[in-house]
Design a protein around this motif. Structure first.
Motif, PDB file in Angstrom:
ATOM      1  N   SER A  48       0.862  -1.186   0.000  1.00 16.10           N
ATOM      2  CA  SER A  48       0.000   0.000   0.000  1.00 16.10           C
ATOM      3  C   SER A  48       0.898   1.235   0.000  1.00 16.10           C
ATOM      4  O   SER A  48       2.118   1.136   0.205  1.00 16.10           O
ATOM      5  CB  SER A  48      -0.876   0.007   1.240  1.00 16.10           C
ATOM      6  OG  SER A  48      -0.055   0.116   2.403  1.00 16.10           O
ATOM      7  N   SER A  49       0.286   2.400  -0.195  1.00 12.19           N
ATOM      8  CA  SER A  49       1.064   3.641  -0.121  1.00 12.19           C
ATOM      9  C   SER A  49       1.776   3.746   1.220  1.00 12.19           C
ATOM     10  O   SER A  49       2.957   4.103   1.291  1.00 12.19           O
ATOM     11  CB  SER A  49       0.154   4.857  -0.304  1.00 12.19           C
ATOM     12  OG  SER A  49      -0.349   4.901  -1.602  1.00 12.19           O
ATOM     13  N   GLY A  50       1.048   3.396   2.272  1.00 17.62           N
ATOM     14  CA  GLY A  50       1.618   3.496   3.606  1.00 17.62           C
ATOM     15  C   GLY A  50       2.791   2.555   3.815  1.00 17.62           C
ATOM     16  O   GLY A  50       3.828   2.937   4.368  1.00 17.62           O
ATOM     17  N   SER A  51       2.623   1.301   3.358  1.00 21.72           N
ATOM     18  CA  SER A  51       3.716   0.337   3.566  1.00 21.72           C
ATOM     19  C   SER A  51       4.920   0.689   2.698  1.00 21.72           C
ATOM     20  O   SER A  51       6.064   0.465   3.092  1.00 21.72           O
ATOM     21  CB  SER A  51       3.235  -1.085   3.282  1.00 21.72           C
ATOM     22  OG  SER A  51       2.810  -1.209   1.944  1.00 21.72           O
ATOM     23  N   LEU A  52       4.657   1.256   1.527  1.00 26.44           N
ATOM     24  CA  LEU A  52       5.779   1.680   0.679  1.00 26.44           C
ATOM     25  C   LEU A  52       6.550   2.814   1.348  1.00 26.44           C
ATOM     26  O   LEU A  52       7.778   2.805   1.386  1.00 26.44           O
ATOM     27  CB  LEU A  52       5.274   2.121  -0.703  1.00 26.44           C
ATOM     28  CG  LEU A  52       4.833   0.979  -1.633  1.00 26.44           C
ATOM     29  CD1 LEU A  52       4.060   1.536  -2.818  1.00 26.44           C
ATOM     30  CD2 LEU A  52       6.035   0.185  -2.114  1.00 26.44           C
ATOM     31  N   GLU A  53       5.805   3.784   1.857  1.00 26.97           N
ATOM     32  CA  GLU A  53       6.480   4.921   2.508  1.00 26.97           C
ATOM     33  C   GLU A  53       7.246   4.449   3.751  1.00 26.97           C
ATOM     34  O   GLU A  53       8.324   4.953   4.055  1.00 26.97           O
ATOM     35  CB  GLU A  53       5.463   6.006   2.873  1.00 26.97           C
ATOM     36  CG  GLU A  53       4.955   6.756   1.649  1.00 26.97           C
ATOM     37  CD  GLU A  53       3.994   7.872   2.002  1.00 26.97           C
ATOM     38  OE1 GLU A  53       3.620   7.998   3.186  1.00 26.97           O
ATOM     39  OE2 GLU A  53       3.599   8.614   1.082  1.00 26.97           O
ATOM     40  N   LYS A  54       6.684   3.454   4.426  1.00 27.00           N
ATOM     41  CA  LYS A  54       7.354   2.929   5.611  1.00 27.00           C
ATOM     42  C   LYS A  54       8.686   2.270   5.240  1.00 27.00           C
ATOM     43  O   LYS A  54       9.686   2.398   5.961  1.00 27.00           O
ATOM     44  CB  LYS A  54       6.430   1.909   6.294  1.00 27.00           C
ATOM     45  CG  LYS A  54       6.999   1.323   7.566  1.00 27.00           C
ATOM     46  CD  LYS A  54       6.020   0.298   8.140  1.00 27.00           C
ATOM     47  CE  LYS A  54       6.643  -0.432   9.326  1.00 27.00           C
ATOM     48  NZ  LYS A  54       5.760  -1.518   9.798  1.00 27.00           N
ATOM     49  N   LYS A  98       8.189   9.949   0.065  1.00 26.55           N
ATOM     50  CA  LYS A  98       6.733   9.927   0.199  1.00 26.55           C
ATOM     51  C   LYS A  98       6.105   9.722  -1.175  1.00 26.55           C
ATOM     52  O   LYS A  98       6.710  10.046  -2.207  1.00 26.55           O
ATOM     53  CB  LYS A  98       6.239  11.255   0.793  1.00 26.55           C
ATOM     54  CG  LYS A  98       6.502  12.446  -0.118  1.00 26.55           C
ATOM     55  CD  LYS A  98       5.962  13.734   0.450  1.00 26.55           C
ATOM     56  CE  LYS A  98       6.269  14.902  -0.508  1.00 26.55           C
ATOM     57  NZ  LYS A  98       5.857  16.186   0.002  1.00 26.55           N
ATOM     58  N   SER A  99       4.911   9.187  -1.165  1.00 23.08           N
ATOM     59  CA  SER A  99       4.169   9.007  -2.400  1.00 23.08           C
ATOM     60  C   SER A  99       3.630  10.367  -2.840  1.00 23.08           C
ATOM     61  O   SER A  99       2.742  10.922  -2.206  1.00 23.08           O
ATOM     62  CB  SER A  99       3.025   8.026  -2.166  1.00 23.08           C
ATOM     63  OG  SER A  99       2.149   8.043  -3.251  1.00 23.08           O
ATOM     64  N   GLU A 100       4.202  10.893  -3.917  1.00 24.63           N
ATOM     65  CA  GLU A 100       3.810  12.229  -4.375  1.00 24.63           C
ATOM     66  C   GLU A 100       2.533  12.177  -5.194  1.00 24.63           C
ATOM     67  O   GLU A 100       1.639  12.992  -5.031  1.00 24.63           O
ATOM     68  CB  GLU A 100       4.946  12.830  -5.208  1.00 24.63           C
ATOM     69  CG  GLU A 100       4.713  14.255  -5.660  1.00 24.63           C
ATOM     70  CD  GLU A 100       5.885  14.761  -6.490  1.00 24.63           C
ATOM     71  OE1 GLU A 100       6.941  15.070  -5.915  1.00 24.63           O
ATOM     72  OE2 GLU A 100       5.735  14.838  -7.731  1.00 24.63           O
ATOM     73  N   ARG A 101       2.476  11.197  -6.099  1.00 25.66           N
ATOM     74  CA  ARG A 101       1.265  11.028  -6.918  1.00 25.66           C
ATOM     75  C   ARG A 101       1.069   9.543  -7.191  1.00 25.66           C
ATOM     76  O   ARG A 101       2.030   8.777  -7.252  1.00 25.66           O
ATOM     77  CB  ARG A 101       1.398  11.785  -8.239  1.00 25.66           C
ATOM     78  CG  ARG A 101       1.458  13.286  -8.069  1.00 25.66           C
ATOM     79  CD  ARG A 101       1.398  13.967  -9.423  1.00 25.66           C
ATOM     80  NE  ARG A 101       0.102  13.769 -10.052  1.00 25.66           N
ATOM     81  CZ  ARG A 101      -0.144  14.046 -11.333  1.00 25.66           C
ATOM     82  NH1 ARG A 101       0.806  14.528 -12.095  1.00 25.66           N
ATOM     83  NH2 ARG A 101      -1.340  13.853 -11.840  1.00 25.66           N
ATOM     84  N   THR A 102      -0.159   9.157  -7.390  1.00 30.24           N
ATOM     85  CA  THR A 102      -0.434   7.763  -7.742  1.00 30.24           C
ATOM     86  C   THR A 102      -1.649   7.691  -8.669  1.00 30.24           C
ATOM     87  O   THR A 102      -2.559   8.511  -8.567  1.00 30.24           O
ATOM     88  CB  THR A 102      -0.655   6.905  -6.471  1.00 30.24           C
ATOM     89  OG1 THR A 102      -0.944   5.573  -6.861  1.00 30.24           O
ATOM     90  CG2 THR A 102      -1.776   7.443  -5.615  1.00 30.24           C
TER      91      THR A 102
END
Lengths: 202, 185
Positions: free
Chosen positions: A171-177, A183-187
């Motif tokens: 997920s965005s959160g797990s990737l950022e972790k 940080k996920s700038e755009r998706t």
């Protein structure tokens, strides 16, 4: 065609997807200034063709080749040492863009953290990371797919085998972790069910 | 030193014409060799330890360990060729093994059978999928490496408006599956 491919009904999977964020990144590469790009995949003619006309240097890492030598259950340290050698093999010219294609789906969280640690040594403060990430319902082929740029607008994702293996479903959160400092700038959600990400420094 | 010989139209094919497609209609070995009436050949049984310099095109089928400087000519590493060195040339074609830096003022063409460990610097570079390559590919016509090797004026300028269909403009015939939904940012 896409759904059949994803469900593994068609052993030959070849999907063309429109990738707006890839286009945006490629268009941002100016002809006036020099750009250094890290390509985590193998060298591909389509990538070079897409970059023709830009003042760029592409460092080829070929992560799939490394993964074939150091599979998941092998010594992770050895993989990361080899990866580090390739990333730092050339001079330390700062990198503006990292092209990950679908490769992050083939790394476990520890490997992802190590990759980011190694990349961080080369990345410029304004660097961006482009990646295609499968959701938890996405099936992947055992070996990473070949991803070819079709101009700036599309990516052709081609697999020699049916996609039968579940994606880690980052997920965005797990990737950022696991991509510390980014940080996920755009998706964007793509037509094949994958999500296209641009990461930037926090 | 080498097996120098006159080239007729049949002999101007030390390697097959490149299949890879490249921007700006790349020169082929055939084309490049035609621009010169002579070609030097390092045969498969020959090994050279030391620098190679000259003013004619060169085909390498043997082993070369040492820098190669043919800045106005083409160098072809044939399928049996093995080079451990830096190569400076106008145009470089690689079908064999190469460890070192390839620096061309015009173009480098890497064929599927090539195995390269090192860097490539040239204004135009084409690479067939399947070639084994580890290193960096520098296509910046203003790269310092090119300026040092050839000087500013000797480098072939790149026309950014000469893209092929594989470049910026997507083919209208391509299958397109668009179901794009923007997620919350």
């Amino acid at each position: 065609m896409i759904n059949a491919s994803i469900k593994g009904l068609n052993p030959v999977t070849q999907v063309t997807v429109r990738t707006p964020l890839f286009k945006e990144r490629m268009l941002s590469l100016g002809q006036a200034q020099r750009n250094v790009i890290i390509d985590l995949g193998p060298a591909r003619s389509s990538t070079l063709a897409a970059l023709h006309g830009t003042r760029c240097r592409v460092d080829i890492i070929n992560l799939p080749e490394l993964l074939s030598h150091y599979p998941f259950d092998s010594d992770s340290d050895a993989l990361m040492q080899a990866l580090s050698q390739r990333i730092l093999l050339s001079d330390m010219e700062q990198v503006e863009l990292v092209l990950c294609w679908t490769l992050l789906n083939y790394l476990d969280p520890i490997q992802l953290q190590e990759l980011m640690f190694q990349l961080d040594k080369r990345l410029a403060p304004s660097a961006k990371i482009h990646a295609l990430i499968g959701s938890s319902s996405t099936l992947l082929p055992k070996e990473p797919s070949a991803v070819c740029a079709e101009g700036y607008e599309h990516l052709l994702i081609e697999s020699k085998e049916a996609p039968l293996y579940p994606s880690p479903g980052y997920s965005s959160g797990s990737l950022e972790k696991n991509m510390q400092g980014f940080k996920s700038e755009r998706t964007m959600l793509l037509s094949n069910g994958m999500r296209e990400y641009i990461f930037s420094r926090q | 030193m080498f097996n120098k010989r006159e080239i007729d139209s049949r002999e101007t094919r030390p390697v097959n014409p490149p299949k890879a497609q490249t921007p700006n209609s790349p020169a082929t070995p055939q084309n490049s060799l035609r621009s010169s009436s002579l070609i030097a050949v390092i045969g498969a049984s020959i090994q050279i330890d030391g620098a190679v310099k000259g003013d004619e095109d060169l085909l390498i089928q043997g082993v070369v360990k040492g820098n190669i400087e043919l800045k106005k000519n083409s160098v072809t590493i044939g399928p049996q060729g093995k080079v451990s060195a830096d190569i400076y040339a106008h145009t470089i074609f690689v079908e064999g093994s190469m460890a070192g830096h390839l620096i061309a003022s015009d173009q480098v063409v890497v064929r599927k059978s090539a195995r390269i460990k090192g860097n490539i610097t040239a204004p135009r570079i084409s690479l067939e999928d399947g070639a084994q390559f580890n290193g960096s590919i520098d296509m910046d016509p203003q790269a310092e490496t090119l300026k040092k090797a050839f000087g500013q004026r000797s480098v072939t300028p790149v026309n950014p408006h000469s893209e092929t269909s594989s470049s910026k403009a997507p083919s209208p015939n391509k299958v397109e599956n668009i179901q794009q939904t923007k997620l919350a940012e």
